[in-house]
Design an enzyme around this catalytic site. Structure first.
Site, PDB file in Angstrom:
ATOM      1  N   ASP A 241       0.870  -1.177   0.000  1.00 28.32           N
ATOM      2  CA  ASP A 241       0.000   0.000   0.000  1.00 28.32           C
ATOM      3  C   ASP A 241       0.914   1.236   0.000  1.00 28.32           C
ATOM      4  O   ASP A 241       1.454   1.601  -1.042  1.00 28.32           O
ATOM      5  CB  ASP A 241      -0.900  -0.115   1.242  1.00 28.32           C
ATOM      6  CG  ASP A 241      -1.994   0.923   1.318  1.00 28.32           C
ATOM      7  OD1 ASP A 241      -2.127   1.732   0.398  1.00 28.32           O
ATOM      8  OD2 ASP A 241      -2.739   0.936   2.308  1.00 28.32           O
TER       9      ASP A 241
ATOM     10  N   LYS B 218      -0.929  -1.091  -4.732  1.00 31.91           N
ATOM     11  CA  LYS B 218      -1.745   0.122  -4.921  1.00 31.91           C
ATOM     12  C   LYS B 218      -0.831   1.268  -5.357  1.00 31.91           C
ATOM     13  O   LYS B 218      -0.269   1.969  -4.513  1.00 31.91           O
ATOM     14  CB  LYS B 218      -2.438   0.499  -3.607  1.00 31.91           C
ATOM     15  CG  LYS B 218      -3.491  -0.491  -3.123  1.00 31.91           C
ATOM     16  CD  LYS B 218      -4.153   0.034  -1.846  1.00 31.91           C
ATOM     17  CE  LYS B 218      -5.151  -0.940  -1.285  1.00 31.91           C
ATOM     18  NZ  LYS B 218      -5.674  -0.508   0.039  1.00 31.91           N
TER      19      LYS B 218
HETATM   20  P1  IMP Z   1       1.745  -0.438   3.819  1.00 32.94           P
HETATM   21  O1  IMP Z   1       2.778  -0.483   4.920  1.00 32.94           O
HETATM   22  O2  IMP Z   1       0.953   0.851   3.854  1.00 32.94           O
HETATM   23  O3  IMP Z   1       2.305  -0.717   2.452  1.00 32.94           O
HETATM   24  O4  IMP Z   1       0.657  -1.522   4.167  1.00 32.94           O
HETATM   25  C1  IMP Z   1       0.897  -2.848   4.041  1.00 32.94           C
HETATM   26  C2  IMP Z   1       0.013  -3.702   4.930  1.00 32.94           C
HETATM   27  O5  IMP Z   1      -1.217  -3.059   5.281  1.00 32.94           O
HETATM   28  C3  IMP Z   1      -0.366  -4.940   4.182  1.00 32.94           C
HETATM   29  O6  IMP Z   1       0.591  -5.949   4.365  1.00 32.94           O
HETATM   30  C4  IMP Z   1      -1.722  -5.267   4.745  1.00 32.94           C
HETATM   31  O7  IMP Z   1      -1.559  -6.063   5.896  1.00 32.94           O
HETATM   32  C5  IMP Z   1      -2.299  -3.939   5.133  1.00 32.94           C
HETATM   33  N1  IMP Z   1      -3.193  -3.414   4.071  1.00 32.94           N
HETATM   34  C6  IMP Z   1      -2.924  -2.459   3.154  1.00 32.94           C
HETATM   35  N2  IMP Z   1      -3.972  -2.236   2.349  1.00 32.94           N
HETATM   36  C7  IMP Z   1      -4.953  -3.079   2.764  1.00 32.94           C
HETATM   37  C8  IMP Z   1      -6.309  -3.330   2.306  1.00 32.94           C
HETATM   38  O8  IMP Z   1      -6.845  -2.734   1.358  1.00 32.94           O
HETATM   39  N3  IMP Z   1      -6.994  -4.288   2.997  1.00 32.94           N
HETATM   40  C9  IMP Z   1      -6.453  -4.979   4.052  1.00 32.94           C
HETATM   41  N4  IMP Z   1      -5.201  -4.777   4.488  1.00 32.94           N
HETATM   42  C10 IMP Z   1      -4.448  -3.833   3.864  1.00 32.94           C
END
Ligand code: IMP
Ligand code: MG
Length: 181
Positions: free
Chosen positions: A107, A135
């Protein structure tokens, strides 16, 4: 089942299990075809979200490999801050190993950045990243992602391992939050 209610929110199917099957197969093929990857590769699956993806992917990997499971957990105790995470579950020597990180979704990239930093301190010979979902509109980091299954819009999703407050991991398809505003 086109829609599902988890806690207080409604979700609608957005990626079917058949599509997910194709995406995982393509990722496995790409990894199998990558001639920089050696027989002794160690896959590191990031819990909790990646458990289903990892199980489906690994059964399509055609070279000899290992897998281990890691978790980013919040620090416990008085120093605890919501944002500070600790990587737990490294039980083997990573020095000189070829690693492929398996993520359910990238994300903002915060988790990935933390992971790569922590793992690099163990001196592996190589770190590659494979994520089922990505994303692009939310991604804020520079780390290159080697294998991307599917790029998706910046919406909240559940299913196929991903949860909303603990629920939804068991759904075979992926569902997107219905915007009720
Ligand atoms: P980041 O650190 O923002 O890249 O988020 C990564 C983590 O957030 C992922 O490994 C997921 O566990 C959680 N995550 C991010 N987007 C979603 C979503 O749309 N649904 C559920 N979990 C999410
Ligand atoms: Mg995750």
């Amino acid at each position: 089942m086109d829609t599902v209610k988890l806690h207080d929110k409604h979700f609608r199917v957005s990626i079917t299990k058949e599509q997910l099957g194709d995406v995982v197969k393509k990722l496995a093929n790409d990894i199998n075809d990558d001639n920089q990857i050696a027989d002794d590769t160690l896959f590191l699956s990031i819990l909790n979200g990646s458990f289903i993806f990892s199980a489906d992917l690994l059964r399509q990997i055609s070279f000899h490999c290992s897998i281990s499971f890691l978790k980013l957990a919040s620090y416990e105790g008085t120093e605890s801050s919501g944002d500070v995470k600790q990587l737990i579950g490294i039980n083997e020597n990573l020095e000189g190993r070829k690693i492929i990180i398996l993520e359910d979704i990238v994300d903002t990239g915060k988790t990935l950045e933390k992971l790569v930093k922590e793992l690099s301190s163990h001196n592996p010979s190589d770190i590659k990243i494979a994520t089922l979902l990505y994303k692009p509109e939310a991604y804020k980091k520079d780390i290159e992602i080697d294998y991307i299954g599917l790029s998706i819009p910046n919406d909240f999703i559940v299913g196929y391992g991903l949860d909303y407050d603990g629920l939804g991991r068991n759904l075979p398809d992926i569902y997107t939050l219905i915007d009720e505003s």
